[in-house]
Design a protein around this motif. Structure first.
Motif, PDB file in Angstrom:
ATOM      1  N   ASP A 279       0.885  -1.335   0.040  1.00 19.95           N
ATOM      2  CA  ASP A 279       0.042  -0.135   0.166  1.00 19.95           C
ATOM      3  C   ASP A 279       0.783   1.381  -0.115  1.00 19.95           C
ATOM      4  O   ASP A 279       0.265   2.319  -0.292  1.00 19.95           O
ATOM      5  CB  ASP A 279      -0.925   0.080   1.129  1.00 19.95           C
ATOM      6  N   ARG A 280       2.091   1.061   0.343  1.00 18.49           N
ATOM      7  CA  ARG A 280       3.024   2.374   0.392  1.00 18.49           C
ATOM      8  C   ARG A 280       3.064   2.802  -1.151  1.00 18.49           C
ATOM      9  O   ARG A 280       3.414   4.237  -1.446  1.00 18.49           O
ATOM     10  CB  ARG A 280       4.352   1.969   0.783  1.00 18.49           C
ATOM     11  N   LEU A 281       2.910   2.109  -2.191  1.00 22.16           N
ATOM     12  CA  LEU A 281       3.182   2.284  -3.510  1.00 22.16           C
ATOM     13  C   LEU A 281       1.793   3.341  -3.966  1.00 22.16           C
ATOM     14  O   LEU A 281       1.770   3.659  -5.060  1.00 22.16           O
ATOM     15  CB  LEU A 281       3.205   1.076  -4.405  1.00 22.16           C
ATOM     16  N   ARG A 282       0.824   3.406  -3.173  1.00 18.28           N
ATOM     17  CA  ARG A 282      -0.391   4.205  -3.429  1.00 18.28           C
ATOM     18  C   ARG A 282       0.213   5.742  -3.377  1.00 18.28           C
ATOM     19  O   ARG A 282      -0.668   6.681  -3.895  1.00 18.28           O
ATOM     20  CB  ARG A 282      -1.210   3.895  -2.669  1.00 18.28           C
ATOM     21  N   GLU A 283       1.323   6.198  -2.726  1.00 19.69           N
ATOM     22  CA  GLU A 283       1.632   7.337  -2.592  1.00 19.69           C
ATOM     23  C   GLU A 283       2.988   7.790  -3.181  1.00 19.69           C
ATOM     24  O   GLU A 283       3.968   8.028  -2.330  1.00 19.69           O
ATOM     25  CB  GLU A 283       1.288   7.729  -1.419  1.00 19.69           C
ATOM     26  N   PRO A 284       3.282   7.864  -4.477  1.00 20.54           N
ATOM     27  CA  PRO A 284       4.435   8.141  -5.209  1.00 20.54           C
ATOM     28  C   PRO A 284       4.850   9.595  -4.864  1.00 20.54           C
ATOM     29  O   PRO A 284       3.648  10.268  -4.777  1.00 20.54           O
ATOM     30  CB  PRO A 284       4.604   7.960  -6.698  1.00 20.54           C
ATOM     31  N   ASP A 285       5.971   9.959  -4.619  1.00 17.41           N
ATOM     32  CA  ASP A 285       6.345  11.437  -4.283  1.00 17.41           C
ATOM     33  C   ASP A 285       6.334  12.330  -5.777  1.00 17.41           C
ATOM     34  O   ASP A 285       6.256  13.570  -5.587  1.00 17.41           O
ATOM     35  CB  ASP A 285       7.553  11.747  -3.410  1.00 17.41           C
ATOM     36  N   TRP A 286       6.659  11.556  -6.666  1.00 21.70           N
ATOM     37  CA  TRP A 286       6.479  11.967  -8.102  1.00 21.70           C
ATOM     38  C   TRP A 286       6.088  11.239  -9.165  1.00 21.70           C
ATOM     39  O   TRP A 286       6.432  10.055  -8.762  1.00 21.70           O
ATOM     40  CB  TRP A 286       7.600  13.185  -8.405  1.00 21.70           C
ATOM     41  N   THR A 287       5.554  11.617 -10.182  1.00 23.05           N
ATOM     42  CA  THR A 287       5.263  10.889 -11.280  1.00 23.05           C
ATOM     43  C   THR A 287       5.592  11.480 -12.716  1.00 23.05           C
ATOM     44  O   THR A 287       5.997  12.566 -13.034  1.00 23.05           O
ATOM     45  CB  THR A 287       3.679  10.295 -11.333  1.00 23.05           C
ATOM     46  N   ASP A 288       5.829  10.517 -13.667  1.00 18.10           N
ATOM     47  CA  ASP A 288       5.747  10.912 -15.155  1.00 18.10           C
ATOM     48  C   ASP A 288       5.050   9.972 -15.865  1.00 18.10           C
ATOM     49  O   ASP A 288       4.742   8.687 -15.510  1.00 18.10           O
ATOM     50  CB  ASP A 288       7.361  10.824 -15.456  1.00 18.10           C
ATOM     51  N   HIS A 289       4.756  10.340 -17.271  1.00 13.51           N
ATOM     52  CA  HIS A 289       4.102   9.365 -18.125  1.00 13.51           C
ATOM     53  C   HIS A 289       4.548   9.438 -19.567  1.00 13.51           C
ATOM     54  O   HIS A 289       5.072  10.596 -19.846  1.00 13.51           O
ATOM     55  CB  HIS A 289       2.737   9.446 -17.890  1.00 13.51           C
ATOM     56  N   GLN A 290       4.136   8.532 -20.392  1.00 17.41           N
ATOM     57  CA  GLN A 290       4.311   8.424 -21.889  1.00 17.41           C
ATOM     58  C   GLN A 290       3.481   7.531 -22.623  1.00 17.41           C
ATOM     59  O   GLN A 290       3.469   6.599 -22.046  1.00 17.41           O
ATOM     60  CB  GLN A 290       5.713   8.405 -22.329  1.00 17.41           C
ATOM     61  N   GLY A 291       2.737   8.171 -23.616  1.00 17.45           N
ATOM     62  CA  GLY A 291       2.031   7.144 -24.477  1.00 17.45           C
ATOM     63  C   GLY A 291       2.807   7.083 -25.648  1.00 17.45           C
ATOM     64  O   GLY A 291       3.315   7.807 -26.293  1.00 17.45           O
ATOM     65  N   TRP A 292       2.878   5.486 -26.028  1.00 23.92           N
ATOM     66  CA  TRP A 292       3.456   5.255 -27.101  1.00 23.92           C
ATOM     67  C   TRP A 292       2.448   4.578 -28.375  1.00 23.92           C
ATOM     68  O   TRP A 292       1.981   3.344 -27.853  1.00 23.92           O
ATOM     69  CB  TRP A 292       4.548   4.217 -27.006  1.00 23.92           C
ATOM     70  N   ARG A 293       2.196   5.277 -29.169  1.00 25.11           N
ATOM     71  CA  ARG A 293       1.066   4.831 -30.045  1.00 25.11           C
ATOM     72  C   ARG A 293       1.498   3.717 -30.824  1.00 25.11           C
ATOM     73  O   ARG A 293       0.940   2.478 -30.997  1.00 25.11           O
ATOM     74  CB  ARG A 293       0.496   5.807 -31.086  1.00 25.11           C
ATOM     75  N   TYR A 294       2.888   3.865 -31.275  1.00 26.21           N
ATOM     76  CA  TYR A 294       3.296   3.002 -31.985  1.00 26.21           C
ATOM     77  C   TYR A 294       4.481   2.298 -31.296  1.00 26.21           C
ATOM     78  O   TYR A 294       5.794   2.708 -31.779  1.00 26.21           O
ATOM     79  CB  TYR A 294       3.684   3.252 -33.505  1.00 26.21           C
ATOM     80  N   ALA A 295       4.345   1.454 -30.523  1.00 26.39           N
ATOM     81  CA  ALA A 295       5.433   0.959 -29.577  1.00 26.39           C
ATOM     82  C   ALA A 295       6.060  -0.488 -29.983  1.00 26.39           C
ATOM     83  O   ALA A 295       7.375  -0.429 -30.344  1.00 26.39           O
ATOM     84  CB  ALA A 295       4.901   0.633 -28.043  1.00 26.39           C
TER      85      ALA A 295
END
Length: 346
Positions: A279-295
């Motif tokens: 449950d500790r993983l429900r609270e990251p201190d920062w995040t990032d993301h990326q969508g790869w349409r053609y991965a």
């Protein structure tokens, strides 16, 4: 002096350019890359002291020639081997021992993008970033390119196309090029199937103690397709911290690709906490993301039209979708082989 145009600065294009410059001494190579980075999906970001590969995860040692390229031909300073095995799970989320842990899983302390930077750094090629090619033109025996700002590039004696197959097909479909071959070539390239991947990056100010580097969903029936610990790569994450690369499965990625990024990240955070039972993983201190349409390509291109375009018109397609294996080593090998064919032609 042969003039060569290259669309895209992915791993395959960088490898092909490297071979051309090593074997055709007077070649003039111009690379046009739509983004601000190099090496395509072998992409790296940095945040403070943290470095992370948020697309392709590493380079396998499945190809002896690529292994030699990375460990002997190029400067291997900073080349690191990822520590830990890859475990597996199915739809029920029960994690168990999986793949052999003895395989090399290479990155660099500065990240996978070093591959293209080092390959191109060994050449005199001119690289223009943030330059998106819009139209391909055939003029007599040469090629020209027009970017989205209306600037024209060329003429080129030879043209290499490195974008993913769907984007390459669109370039070819819109090309000002009158050839009987074009229709067959577009159909062949457009037929290559692709998977989309939506990725969340989750950072935690504590060390996650697990016996594996990564876990993979083997039955492709879980919302998360892949989850890896970037701290297993030397030089990427400071001691006492954790960074998770969470790549959603194909069905989830396609269903939610256009959804608000915050909602996607929030859902993947909860799914991660459930999968790793923490449950500790429900609270990251920062995040990032990326969508790869053609991965990731799910099949190889039909070789006939591609080879005919190269032989008859000096138009070469390069990338992991040529052999149909969505791996960095496959892209590099294809680039090396294509560079040799092109050098022989010149």
């Amino acid at each position: 002096m042969p003039s060569i145009g290259v669309v895209g600065a992915g791993a395959a294009a960088a490898a092909a350019t490297f071979v051309i410059e090593q074997t055709v001494g007077d070649a003039e190579v111009t690379v046009l890359e739509k983004s601000g980075g190099l090496c395509g999906r072998a992409a790296t970001r940095r945040r403070g002291p943290v470095t992370y590969d948020y697309g392709a995860n590493y380079v396998k040692d499945d190809d002896p020639r690529v292994t030699e390229l990375l460990t002997e031909t190029l400067d291997s300073d900073g080349l690191v081997d990822t520590a830990g095995p890859i475990y597996a799970y199915e739809a029920d989320g029960e994690i168990h021992e999986g793949r052999d842990s003895d395989d090399h899983k290479w990155s660099y302390e500065a990240g996978l993008t070093q591959i293209a930077k080092r390959l191109l750094g060994e050449t005199d090629a001119t690289v223009h970033r943030r330059t998106r090619v819009e139209t391909v033109h055939r003029e007599g025996e040469q090629w020209r390119l027009t970017d989205t700002d209306g600037e024209t590039w060329g003429p080129f004696d030879v043209l290499l196309l490195n974008p993913p197959a769907p984007q390459t097909a669109q370039l070819l479909r819109d090309a000002e090029w009158d050839a009987d071959l074009r229709e067959d070539l577009v159909a062949a390239v457009d037929a290559v199937p692709y998977r989309s991947v939506w990725t969340a990056v989750l950072h935690y100010p504590f060390e996650l103690d697990r016996p594996y580097y990564a876990v993979i969903n083997t039955d492709k029936d879980h919302e998360i397709g892949w989850l890896s610990r970037e701290e297993c790569k030397p030089g990427h994450v400071p001691d006492g911290e954790s960074l998770l690369i969470v790549q959603a499965g194909q069905d989830w990625s396609e269903e939610y690709y256009e959804r608000d990024a915050e909602d996607n990240v929030a859902e993947l955070i909860d799914l991660t906490a459930e999968l790793l039972d923490d449950d500790r993983l429900r609270e990251p201190d920062w995040t990032d993301h990326q969508g790869w349409r053609y991965a990731i390509p799910d099949g190889a291109v039909q070789k006939g039209p591609v080879e005919s375009a190269a032989e008859e018109f000096g138009l070469y397609c390069v990338g992991d979708w040529i052999p149909g294996e969505g791996r960095v080593h496959a892209a590099l090998r294809n680039g090396l082989e294509t560079g040799e064919k092109l050098a022989y032609r010149l």
